[in-house]
Design a protein around this motif. Structure first.
Motif, PDB file in Angstrom:
ATOM      1  N   ASN A  14       0.773  -1.099   0.169  1.00 44.48           N
ATOM      2  CA  ASN A  14      -0.058   0.309   0.166  1.00 44.48           C
ATOM      3  C   ASN A  14       0.716   1.349   0.408  1.00 44.48           C
ATOM      4  O   ASN A  14       0.383   2.443  -0.481  1.00 44.48           O
ATOM      5  N   ILE A  15       1.552   1.670   0.725  1.00 49.48           N
ATOM      6  CA  ILE A  15       2.541   2.643   1.197  1.00 49.48           C
ATOM      7  C   ILE A  15       3.571   2.660  -0.190  1.00 49.48           C
ATOM      8  O   ILE A  15       3.178   3.493  -0.747  1.00 49.48           O
ATOM      9  N   SER A  16       4.002   1.524  -0.781  1.00 50.71           N
ATOM     10  CA  SER A  16       4.381   1.888  -2.078  1.00 50.71           C
ATOM     11  C   SER A  16       3.552   2.237  -3.184  1.00 50.71           C
ATOM     12  O   SER A  16       3.763   3.229  -4.045  1.00 50.71           O
ATOM     13  N   GLY A  17       2.290   2.053  -3.541  1.00 45.90           N
ATOM     14  CA  GLY A  17       1.499   2.852  -4.612  1.00 45.90           C
ATOM     15  C   GLY A  17       0.775   3.836  -3.915  1.00 45.90           C
ATOM     16  O   GLY A  17       0.251   4.665  -4.803  1.00 45.90           O
ATOM     17  N   SER A  18       0.592   4.129  -2.483  1.00 42.15           N
ATOM     18  CA  SER A  18      -0.119   4.895  -2.463  1.00 42.15           C
ATOM     19  C   SER A  18      -0.112   6.365  -0.911  1.00 42.15           C
ATOM     20  O   SER A  18      -0.967   7.561  -0.928  1.00 42.15           O
ATOM     21  N   LEU A  19       1.643   5.959  -0.627  1.00 41.57           N
ATOM     22  CA  LEU A  19       1.396   6.749  -0.104  1.00 41.57           C
ATOM     23  C   LEU A  19       1.848   8.292  -0.281  1.00 41.57           C
ATOM     24  O   LEU A  19       2.591   8.256  -1.942  1.00 41.57           O
ATOM     25  N   SER A  20       0.967   9.089   0.460  1.00 43.21           N
ATOM     26  CA  SER A  20       1.063  10.441  -0.545  1.00 43.21           C
ATOM     27  C   SER A  20       2.329  11.083  -0.051  1.00 43.21           C
ATOM     28  O   SER A  20       3.223  10.959   1.141  1.00 43.21           O
ATOM     29  N   GLY A  21       2.685  11.674  -1.896  1.00 42.96           N
ATOM     30  CA  GLY A  21       4.061  12.137  -2.002  1.00 42.96           C
ATOM     31  C   GLY A  21       5.242  10.685  -2.265  1.00 42.96           C
ATOM     32  O   GLY A  21       6.287  10.770  -2.609  1.00 42.96           O
ATOM     33  N   THR A  22       4.437   9.689  -1.729  1.00 42.14           N
ATOM     34  CA  THR A  22       5.568   8.377  -2.613  1.00 42.14           C
ATOM     35  C   THR A  22       6.515   8.207  -3.639  1.00 42.14           C
ATOM     36  O   THR A  22       7.045   8.563  -4.407  1.00 42.14           O
ATOM     37  N   GLN A  23       5.592   9.383  -4.996  1.00 42.67           N
ATOM     38  CA  GLN A  23       5.874   9.415  -6.727  1.00 42.67           C
ATOM     39  C   GLN A  23       6.786  10.364  -6.765  1.00 42.67           C
ATOM     40  O   GLN A  23       7.470  10.262  -7.210  1.00 42.67           O
ATOM     41  N   GLU A  24       6.215  11.477  -5.533  1.00 41.57           N
ATOM     42  CA  GLU A  24       7.893  12.779  -6.074  1.00 41.57           C
ATOM     43  C   GLU A  24       8.946  11.908  -4.879  1.00 41.57           C
ATOM     44  O   GLU A  24      10.222  12.125  -5.362  1.00 41.57           O
ATOM     45  N   TYR A  25       9.122  11.411  -4.473  1.00 41.19           N
ATOM     46  CA  TYR A  25      10.048  10.361  -3.510  1.00 41.19           C
ATOM     47  C   TYR A  25      10.564   9.631  -4.750  1.00 41.19           C
ATOM     48  O   TYR A  25      12.049  10.026  -4.744  1.00 41.19           O
ATOM     49  N   MET A  26       9.619   8.717  -5.516  1.00 35.80           N
ATOM     50  CA  MET A  26      10.026   7.638  -5.942  1.00 35.80           C
ATOM     51  C   MET A  26      10.723   8.788  -7.481  1.00 35.80           C
ATOM     52  O   MET A  26      12.059   7.943  -8.277  1.00 35.80           O
ATOM     53  N   ALA A  27      10.208   9.668  -7.701  1.00 30.58           N
ATOM     54  CA  ALA A  27      10.888  10.556  -8.727  1.00 30.58           C
ATOM     55  C   ALA A  27      12.635  11.174  -8.417  1.00 30.58           C
ATOM     56  O   ALA A  27      12.857  11.305  -9.640  1.00 30.58           O
ATOM     57  N   THR A  28      12.375  11.485  -7.272  1.00 29.30           N
ATOM     58  CA  THR A  28      13.829  11.848  -7.192  1.00 29.30           C
ATOM     59  C   THR A  28      14.718  11.148  -6.809  1.00 29.30           C
ATOM     60  O   THR A  28      16.081  11.004  -6.972  1.00 29.30           O
ATOM     61  N   GLU A  29      14.255   9.651  -5.906  1.00 30.61           N
ATOM     62  CA  GLU A  29      15.027   8.951  -6.056  1.00 30.61           C
ATOM     63  C   GLU A  29      15.316   8.542  -7.216  1.00 30.61           C
ATOM     64  O   GLU A  29      17.291   8.186  -7.922  1.00 30.61           O
ATOM     65  N   LYS A  30      14.786   8.454  -8.390  1.00 29.42           N
ATOM     66  CA  LYS A  30      15.077   8.072  -9.920  1.00 29.42           C
ATOM     67  C   LYS A  30      16.135   9.026 -10.554  1.00 29.42           C
ATOM     68  O   LYS A  30      17.136   8.550 -11.568  1.00 29.42           O
ATOM     69  N   LEU A  31      15.743   9.996 -10.016  1.00 24.09           N
ATOM     70  CA  LEU A  31      16.970  11.508 -10.531  1.00 24.09           C
ATOM     71  C   LEU A  31      18.088  11.591  -9.655  1.00 24.09           C
ATOM     72  O   LEU A  31      18.803  11.733 -11.249  1.00 24.09           O
ATOM     73  N   PHE A  32      18.446  10.440  -8.562  1.00 22.79           N
ATOM     74  CA  PHE A  32      20.006  10.908  -7.857  1.00 22.79           C
ATOM     75  C   PHE A  32      20.271   9.284  -8.483  1.00 22.79           C
ATOM     76  O   PHE A  32      21.109   9.757  -8.928  1.00 22.79           O
ATOM     77  N   GLU A  33      19.389   8.087  -8.743  1.00 23.97           N
ATOM     78  CA  GLU A  33      20.040   7.298  -9.652  1.00 23.97           C
ATOM     79  C   GLU A  33      21.571   7.474 -10.754  1.00 23.97           C
ATOM     80  O   GLU A  33      21.904   6.954 -11.276  1.00 23.97           O
ATOM     81  N   LEU A  34      19.999   7.950 -11.929  1.00 25.42           N
ATOM     82  CA  LEU A  34      20.654   8.462 -13.496  1.00 25.42           C
ATOM     83  C   LEU A  34      21.654   8.960 -13.241  1.00 25.42           C
ATOM     84  O   LEU A  34      22.679   9.409 -13.770  1.00 25.42           O
TER      85      LEU A  34
END
Lengths: 382, 317
Positions: free
Chosen positions: A118-138
């Protein structure tokens, strides 16, 4: 780097290693992100664009059917390279969990936990969080000269900036202690109140849910330092001088207000907007050099002419023509007045006004034409 | 109850306000519910921000050209408020403040996705049952989220098998799936991407939520100017007017631009009609920069007019 002529915005892009496009929904943010990356590819750099929009708009514009969570190369005959991907929040999160788990068993316990799902799909801000994570990774681990990220259409720029801290904060949650405490005998006494809370929760949402939550927090034990550390690194990247925040807006009153709010929030985070792109500006059909003559009169005067003419027999078509010109100028004037405060606020950052194109951007050629407009090589692309 | 949904930037809030004015102008007592706490709506009525309390935006019995208004009232319903409300009506008032203060809602919301949405929808259902309103307009979250929002009832009814949440979810589901009580009106723009998205959303809502759809509200459609087909020089000649030097070129450029945009709009509207068998109600493009009560009345008139031309009676009234 090849000598593609460009404007001040192009120079900002050329100097940056990361460009974050922010702004409210429906302002052409995804398209703008794509053409910033394309601009870099056209000037010989290796660029990747991360898109977030679930409507897959960029995939349409790039003529790519299925963008995935890993970069795909888009071939457009430019000297550099253009890569694109569409953020998959869940698999990015899964990767992060695997990275920070001490053992395989720990990551499995988390990945199969219902609460985690549920967290990985719906915790508010998860999408933003993963966007920054992907950005960092790349940006840090990838081999790119430029990483461009489209941001989720949030009203709150802070959601993006603070996203990495949110999970760390969430794991530090007081309820985490409340939920895990009952397993530790000696603190039981002081946690009677807490348990009342847990029981109340269980009563409303069911005991299964509470059990899942408890085992999730237990499984996460020991991983929070890794997450916090990562959050600090992402922070450092976002505030680095080679990272440029570019604000994307449309000239509508409400989106301009939201863009101003974004700029203010970024400023509070000690981040200055490096560029403002205003999409979909209405052309005003003013003649350059004729600002004082009769042809440059304001929309009201043009509209009055239409009204006066409407009395005259045979003038129907001309009335429509004047109405059309008055509409265009009224719109253009309104848009400029909306923008005044915003352009002042972002100064000295360059402001690019992109006039509404009489076609829709649905393929690479159109995107490339629009790039010429945004980076100042032409005013109207066709 | 009418749920107004559409992606960001399509003017959903303005359309909701216009629907409210249109409904009110035929004597319907209307309540607007905002769930995202955005600021734009009250300003259109020249009013201050919204809260959890009712705020009157158009007074009942206010006179207008065709008669008397039924009144427009607006309020917000946020999940936090709805949770407090819910807890106190379930005898849990004593701990309710602590639950919210300790961030328990965040945790519960994470544990049970959709619970925020169901709390909000549950509160709306409660308002619907008071009979105080003839029409409740819900300014739904932006499109992607709207599906999740409306799907929350079905998801929760399945996920939580017993207890108060289950009851709540089933009640909400019953409301959503009853076409005599609830419909969804999708808002879009006559442009490629918004049209794609509205088609996608429409099918998802019907299939996954089972909610009945009302007409699609197409915002910002250019009014036709038939005279633009005539070249400005000919138009001037026929009017017996001499144009200034260079004026014909300007008029021609403006007309060409407008005609191209209009043609694109029509293309998209036709495509939407083909892909989505729902009636369309078209709202005119407003060229003014400020959206106030006068502009809302204009949009409302277009809504009323559009709905009169439909063969689906009683969508708004």
């Amino acid at each position: 780097m090849t000598g593609l002529p460009t404007n001040e915005l192009g120079q900002v892009v050329a100097r940056s290693k990361v460009v974050v496009c922010c702004g409210s929904g429906g302002v052409g943010k995804t398209t703008t992100a794509a053409l910033i990356a394309m601009e870099a590819a056209r000037s010989g750099r290796r660029a990747v664009v991360v898109t977030i929009d679930p409507a897959r708009r960029l995939a349409d514009a790039l003529g790519l059917e299925g963008l995935t969570n890993e970069p795909s190369r888009i071939d457009g005959g430019w000297p550099g390279e253009l890569w694109a991907l569409m953020l998959d929040t869940k698999s990015t999160f899964d990767g992060l969990v695997r990275r920070y788990s001490a053992t395989e068993a720990q990551s499995e316990a988390i990945l199969t936990n219902n609460f985690y799902k549920n967290i990985s799909g719906s915790l508010s801000g998860t999408q933003e969080y993963m966007a920054t994570e992907k950005l960092f990774e790349l940006a840090v681990e990838g081999d790119y000269d430029l990483v461009v990220v489209d941001t989720p259409p949030t009203r709150n720029a802070l959601d993006f900036l603070e996203a990495p801290h949110r999970l760390a904060h969430f794991l530090d949650h007081r309820l985490y202690r409340v939920l895990t405490a009952p397993t530790k005998g000696f603190v039981k006494a002081v946690n009677v109140a807490a348990q009342t809370l847990v029981r109340a929760l269980a009563k409303v949402v069911g005991a299964d849910v509470v059990d899942d939550a408890i085992s999730f927090f237990q499984a996460f034990e020991g991983m929070d330092e890794g997450f916090k550390d990562r959050a600090r690194q992402v922070d450092a990247l976002l505030t680095d001088d080679s990272t440029a925040f570019v604000l994307v807006a449309s000239p509508k009153a409400d989106t301009v207000v939201e863009a101003g709010y974004f700029a203010e929030q970024l400023h509070d985070h000690r981040i200055e907007v490096r560029g403002l792109i205003v999409n979909r500006m209405q052309p005003s059909f003013e003649r350059p050099g004729h600002t004082e003559d009769e042809l440059a009169t304001g929309p009201d005067a043009v509209r009055r002419r239409a009204v006066t003419l409407s009395e005259r027999p045979g003038a129907e078509a001309l009335v429509d023509h004047y109405t059309c010109l008055a509409d265009a100028r009224e719109l253009a004037r309104g848009e400029e007045s909306h923008l005044t405060g915003l352009t002042d606020r972002v100064a000295p950052a360059p402001v690019v006004r992109v006039s509404l194109q009489p076609f829709e951007v649905t393929d690479l050629a159109a995107l490339s034409g629009l790039g010429d407009v945004v980076f100042g090589r032409t005013t109207v692309s066709r | 109850m009418l749920i107004v949904a559409g992606k960001g930037g399509v003017g959903k809030t303005a359309v909701t306000a216009a629907l409210a004015v249109a409904a009110s102008s035929v004597g319907v007592r209307t309540l607007i519910v905002e769930v995202e706490g955005k600021g734009g709506m009250p300003a259109m009525f020249g009013s201050a921000g919204l809260t959890y309390e009712d705020a009157v935006l158009v007074h009942a019995a206010e006179e207008h050209a065709d008669g008397v208004h039924g009144g427009v009232t607006a309020r917000t319903i946020t999940p936090d408020d709805a949770l407090l409300d819910y807890l106190s009506s379930h005898g849990l008032q004593r701990i309710s403040n602590r639950l919210v203060a300790s961030g328990a809602l965040d945790l519960v919301a994470t544990a049970v996705p959709g619970i925020r949405d169901i709390l909000v929808l549950g509160k709306i259902k409660q308002l619907e049952q008071t009979g105080e309103w003839d029409l409740i307009l819900l300014d739904a979250p932006a499109a992607g989220h709207a599906i999740t929002f409306l799907r929350s009832a079905r998801g929760l009814a399945d996920a939580v098998k017993v207890g108060p949440i289950n009851t709540q979810a089933n009640d909400v589901l019953e409301l959503l799936c009853d076409p005599t009580r609830c419909r969804v009106a999708l808002v879009t723009l006559p442009e490629e991407t918004p049209v794609n998205e509205v088609v996608e959303t429409a099918y998802s809502l019907e299939d996954e939520v089972g909610v009945a759809l009302g007409p699609v509200l197409v915002n910002a459609v250019f009014p036709d100017l038939a005279g633009l087909a005539t070249d400005p020089e000919d138009a001037a000649a026929s009017a017996g007017v001499t144009l200034l030097d260079g004026e014909a070129d300007l008029l021609r450029a403006a007309a060409e631009f407008r005609s191209e945009r209009t043609a694109l709009q029509h293309q998209q509207l036709d495509r939407m009609a083909e892909e989505l068998p729902l009636p369309q109600v078209r709202l005119p493009y407003l060229f003014t920069s400020e959206l106030g009560r006068a502009e809302l009345d204009l949009l409302a008139a277009a809504v009323t007019d559009g709905i009169r031309h439909l063969d689906v009676p009683g969508v708004v009234a």
